[in-house]
Design a protein around this motif. Structure first.
Motif, PDB file in Angstrom:
ATOM      1  N   ARG A  10       5.710 -11.679  11.335  1.00 28.27           N
ATOM      2  CA  ARG A  10       4.954 -10.928  10.342  1.00 28.27           C
ATOM      3  C   ARG A  10       4.367  -9.664  10.976  1.00 28.27           C
ATOM      4  O   ARG A  10       3.739  -9.725  12.038  1.00 28.27           O
ATOM      5  N   ALA A  11       4.581  -8.516  10.333  1.00 30.56           N
ATOM      6  CA  ALA A  11       4.039  -7.256  10.851  1.00 30.56           C
ATOM      7  C   ALA A  11       2.529  -7.182  10.664  1.00 30.56           C
ATOM      8  O   ALA A  11       1.823  -6.605  11.484  1.00 30.56           O
ATOM      9  N   ALA A  12       2.020  -7.727   9.578  1.00 29.70           N
ATOM     10  CA  ALA A  12       0.580  -7.714   9.328  1.00 29.70           C
ATOM     11  C   ALA A  12      -0.101  -8.790  10.170  1.00 29.70           C
ATOM     12  O   ALA A  12       0.462  -9.866  10.382  1.00 29.70           O
ATOM     13  N   SER A  13      -1.280  -8.505  10.646  1.00 28.67           N
ATOM     14  CA  SER A  13      -2.008  -9.465  11.478  1.00 28.67           C
ATOM     15  C   SER A  13      -3.237  -9.969  10.744  1.00 28.67           C
ATOM     16  O   SER A  13      -3.737  -9.325   9.807  1.00 28.67           O
TER      17      SER A  13
ATOM     18  N   ALA B 147      -2.825   0.276   7.239  1.00 24.54           N
ATOM     19  CA  ALA B 147      -2.013  -0.206   6.111  1.00 24.54           C
ATOM     20  C   ALA B 147      -2.071   0.767   4.942  1.00 24.54           C
ATOM     21  O   ALA B 147      -3.103   1.388   4.664  1.00 24.54           O
ATOM     22  N   VAL B 148      -0.936   0.892   4.253  1.00 21.17           N
ATOM     23  CA  VAL B 148      -0.849   1.730   3.054  1.00 21.17           C
ATOM     24  C   VAL B 148      -0.098   0.939   1.993  1.00 21.17           C
ATOM     25  O   VAL B 148       0.908   0.284   2.291  1.00 21.17           O
ATOM     26  N   VAL B 149      -0.604   0.966   0.779  1.00 14.61           N
ATOM     27  CA  VAL B 149       0.016   0.198  -0.306  1.00 14.61           C
ATOM     28  C   VAL B 149       0.250   1.122  -1.496  1.00 14.61           C
ATOM     29  O   VAL B 149      -0.461   2.110  -1.685  1.00 14.61           O
ATOM     30  N   PRO B 150       1.273   0.805  -2.316  1.00  8.64           N
ATOM     31  CA  PRO B 150       1.515   1.631  -3.509  1.00  8.64           C
ATOM     32  C   PRO B 150       0.601   1.233  -4.650  1.00  8.64           C
ATOM     33  O   PRO B 150       0.135   0.098  -4.732  1.00  8.64           O
ATOM     34  N   PHE B 151       0.333   2.166  -5.514  1.00  9.14           N
ATOM     35  CA  PHE B 151      -0.354   1.852  -6.766  1.00  9.14           C
ATOM     36  C   PHE B 151       0.194   2.802  -7.818  1.00  9.14           C
ATOM     37  O   PHE B 151       0.822   3.816  -7.511  1.00  9.14           O
ATOM     38  N   THR B 152      -0.020   2.471  -9.075  1.00  6.02           N
ATOM     39  CA  THR B 152       0.453   3.324 -10.152  1.00  6.02           C
ATOM     40  C   THR B 152      -0.613   3.394 -11.236  1.00  6.02           C
ATOM     41  O   THR B 152      -1.251   2.379 -11.541  1.00  6.02           O
TER      42      THR B 152
ATOM     43  N   ALA C 117      -3.282  -7.773   7.355  1.00 10.76           N
ATOM     44  CA  ALA C 117      -3.026  -6.345   7.105  1.00 10.76           C
ATOM     45  C   ALA C 117      -2.458  -5.709   8.358  1.00 10.76           C
ATOM     46  O   ALA C 117      -2.811  -6.084   9.487  1.00 10.76           O
ATOM     47  N   ARG C 118      -1.572  -4.731   8.148  1.00 11.06           N
ATOM     48  CA  ARG C 118      -1.062  -3.956   9.268  1.00 11.06           C
ATOM     49  C   ARG C 118      -2.099  -2.899   9.669  1.00 11.06           C
ATOM     50  O   ARG C 118      -2.987  -2.556   8.884  1.00 11.06           O
TER      51      ARG C 118
ATOM     52  N   SER D 297       7.717  -7.207   6.584  1.00 13.22           N
ATOM     53  CA  SER D 297       7.113  -5.898   6.850  1.00 13.22           C
ATOM     54  C   SER D 297       6.002  -5.540   5.876  1.00 13.22           C
ATOM     55  O   SER D 297       5.508  -4.416   5.907  1.00 13.22           O
ATOM     56  N   ALA D 298       5.612  -6.460   4.994  1.00 15.34           N
ATOM     57  CA  ALA D 298       4.574  -6.161   3.994  1.00 15.34           C
ATOM     58  C   ALA D 298       3.326  -5.606   4.671  1.00 15.34           C
ATOM     59  O   ALA D 298       2.906  -6.072   5.727  1.00 15.34           O
ATOM     60  N   GLU D 299       2.740  -4.609   4.034  1.00 25.46           N
ATOM     61  CA  GLU D 299       1.549  -3.967   4.601  1.00 25.46           C
ATOM     62  C   GLU D 299       0.332  -4.880   4.519  1.00 25.46           C
ATOM     63  O   GLU D 299      -0.480  -4.932   5.440  1.00 25.46           O
ATOM     64  N   VAL D 300       0.204  -5.593   3.422  1.00 21.82           N
ATOM     65  CA  VAL D 300      -0.930  -6.497   3.216  1.00 21.82           C
ATOM     66  C   VAL D 300      -0.414  -7.806   2.627  1.00 21.82           C
ATOM     67  O   VAL D 300       0.417  -7.786   1.701  1.00 21.82           O
ATOM     68  N   VAL D 301      -0.853  -8.919   3.167  1.00 23.04           N
ATOM     69  CA  VAL D 301      -0.503 -10.240   2.626  1.00 23.04           C
ATOM     70  C   VAL D 301      -1.804 -10.999   2.368  1.00 23.04           C
ATOM     71  O   VAL D 301      -2.653 -11.111   3.262  1.00 23.04           O
ATOM     72  N   LEU D 302      -1.948 -11.494   1.147  1.00 20.37           N
ATOM     73  CA  LEU D 302      -3.108 -12.288   0.774  1.00 20.37           C
ATOM     74  C   LEU D 302      -2.638 -13.719   0.542  1.00 20.37           C
ATOM     75  O   LEU D 302      -1.796 -13.964  -0.331  1.00 20.37           O
ATOM     76  N   GLU D 303      -3.130 -14.641   1.339  1.00 18.38           N
ATOM     77  CA  GLU D 303      -2.824 -16.051   1.107  1.00 18.38           C
ATOM     78  C   GLU D 303      -3.926 -16.611   0.226  1.00 18.38           C
ATOM     79  O   GLU D 303      -5.114 -16.553   0.579  1.00 18.38           O
TER      80      GLU D 303
END
Length: 466
Positions: free
Chosen positions: A112-115, A278-283, A274-275, A232-238
């Motif tokens: 996992r890229a995010a720590s 971290a950068v995430v998309p939004f719309t 999170a990496r 490679s996900a920037e953010v992972v929420l378990e």
């Protein structure tokens, strides 16, 4: 596979991404919405590292009603690794391959890229729309783990407090959930993962584990408490499902919810990964040309393109396009004519496959989807209003794409045949003319020199000067 941050890097190399400091006022949603309305580049909002970086317009944001070097599918095509200047059909076929079922699993597991972090979900400082109370997340993937594999769905929602999310997901996935089940939310995932998830959602194919789809072979994954997610996900929420039917007020919806029934879940966040930077998309939801709208229209076009080309035993359709400019409720399809009356049959077949549009325009197969001016021009040149514009009785269900219908309304459907009649002799079909075949070489050379002196590129060989 292209990690989300690498996708941003490719957009920057093609001068299609601008960086701005993350604004406090007006909000990022307002800036992003205005950028989309102005057909601007994709935006990346940078921070000093105390909050998430944000990106908008990463997949859409180009109006094809104006002449441009980029097209509505360009940014997604780059993300799918098709090309820096991807052909439209190549993008459809790449997306189609991601949704295909595999005969044998071919999954790659990597680290996992995010720590792990000590952050709670509020510390991420996701953007809060100007007319709302809670921060919102969009363009995410929900993963549900099971013995046979993991299931991915689109997800968007709001941050209620430090540990609580309220999320919208398709109904199709909630049958596999019970209170207390672990699920994972991934933000900032590769384009392949997000686009394939939208494709499977709008075509009602979420009941197959992701490991058995083409996207499972294309995107390396990592196991989490809630199933596998893109590594490679920037953010992972378990998270854990806390409530499957919470009382909730009306919310703005992502566009897939116009085509797929959705359910609201309450999720308790157990861990945040999170990496760095971290950068995430939004719309900005509900805005023309927005990312979620483009993903849905491309996913729908991909499915229809495959269905019509699989129906006749041959592949008569060159391309099929649902322009996203204003949610026009139009399906454009370019095809060869197999027999007299084929266009009429094709239009009715498309109406039977989808209720996203109430107008079908058939153009000749040689017409390019890149030259939308010619596509529209063929309506006026080739389609006679008294013969080639055919309206149904006004009792058809309302289309889901346009904004001019309300749910439950009925109306007429329109089929426009903007092709040359195959029964005509060639002498009755008007030839196409252009600068290159209408003027002698010396005049063309003079035009090119003057054109260059004015600072424009020489594009006389292009078909957009016809």
């Amino acid at each position: 596979m292209t990690a989300f941050r690498n996708h941003l890097g490719f957009l920057r190399k093609t001068d299609d991404l601008e960086s701005l400091e993350r604004p406090e006022s007006p909000s990022p949603q307002v800036v992003a919405a205005e950028a989309l309305r102005a057909n601007g580049p994709a935006l990346r909002f940078t921070t000093d590292g105390s909050a998430l970086g944000l990106a908008s317009g990463i997949y859409g944001g180009v109006d094809q009603l104006q002449r441009r070097r980029r097209y509505p599918w360009t940014r997604l095509g780059i993300g799918l690794g098709v090309d820096r200047d991807p052909a439209y059909v190549d993008v459809l076929e790449a997306l189609l391959a991601l949704g295909r079922r595999l005969d044998e699993r071919d999954v790659t597991y990597v680290a996992r890229a995010a720590s792990t972090t000590d952050l709670n979900v509020r510390d991420l400082e996701l953007p809060t729309p100007p007319d709302e109370t809670w921060p919102r997340f969009t363009l995410g993937v929900l993963s549900v783990g099971a013995d046979e594999g993991s299931y991915w769905t689109p997800i968007h929602g709001t941050v209620i407090d430090d540990r609580t999310l309220r999320a919208r997901v398709p109904d199709a996935i909630t049958d596999q959930l019970e209170q207390g089940d672990a699920v994972s939310v991934a933000l900032g995932v590769p384009s392949e993962a997000l686009a394939a998830t939208y494709l499977l959602a709008v075509t009602d194919r979420l009941s197959t584990p992701i490991e058995d789809r083409g996207v499972g072979a294309a995107v390396p994954v990592v196991p989490t408490a809630g199933g596998v997610v893109p590594s490679s996900a920037e953010v992972v929420l378990e998270t854990t499902v806390a409530d499957q039917q919470p009382e909730t007020r009306s919310e703005k919806r992502e566009f897939w919810e116009r085509l797929v029934d959705g359910t609201t879940l309450t999720l308790e966040v157990d861990d945040v990964f999170a990496r760095d930077d971290a950068v995430v998309p939004f719309t900005p939801l509900g805005v023309p040309l927005s990312d979620d709208l483009l993903l849905v229209t491309l996913a729908t076009a991909t499915t229809l393109f495959d269905r019509v080309n699989s129906y006749w035993g041959v592949s008569p359709v060159e391309w099929l396009l649902l322009p996203v400019e204003g949610r026009l409720g139009i399906c454009f399809v370019a095809t060869e004519t197999l027999y007299a009356g084929f266009e009429w049959q094709l239009a009715n077949f498309l109406f039977s496959l989808s209720d996203c549009f109430d107008k079908v325009v058939v153009v000749d197969g040689e017409t390019s989807p890149r030259n939308f001016g010619r596509v529209l021009g063929d309506i006026w040149v080739k389609a006679h209003p008294s013969r080639d514009w055919l309206f149904s009785e006004p009792n058809a269900p309302s289309a889901r794409m346009p904004t001019y219908h309300s749910e439950g309304d009925t109306g007429a459907r329109l089929y426009v045949d903007a092709t040359w009649d195959p029964r005509w002799d060639d002498e009755y079909i008007a030839p196409r003319v252009s600068v290159t075949d209408s003027y002698p070489p010396e005049i063309r050379d003079a035009v090119c020199e003057s054109w260059a002196d004015l600072g424009f590129e020489n594009d006389l060989e292009g078909d957009d000067l016809t």
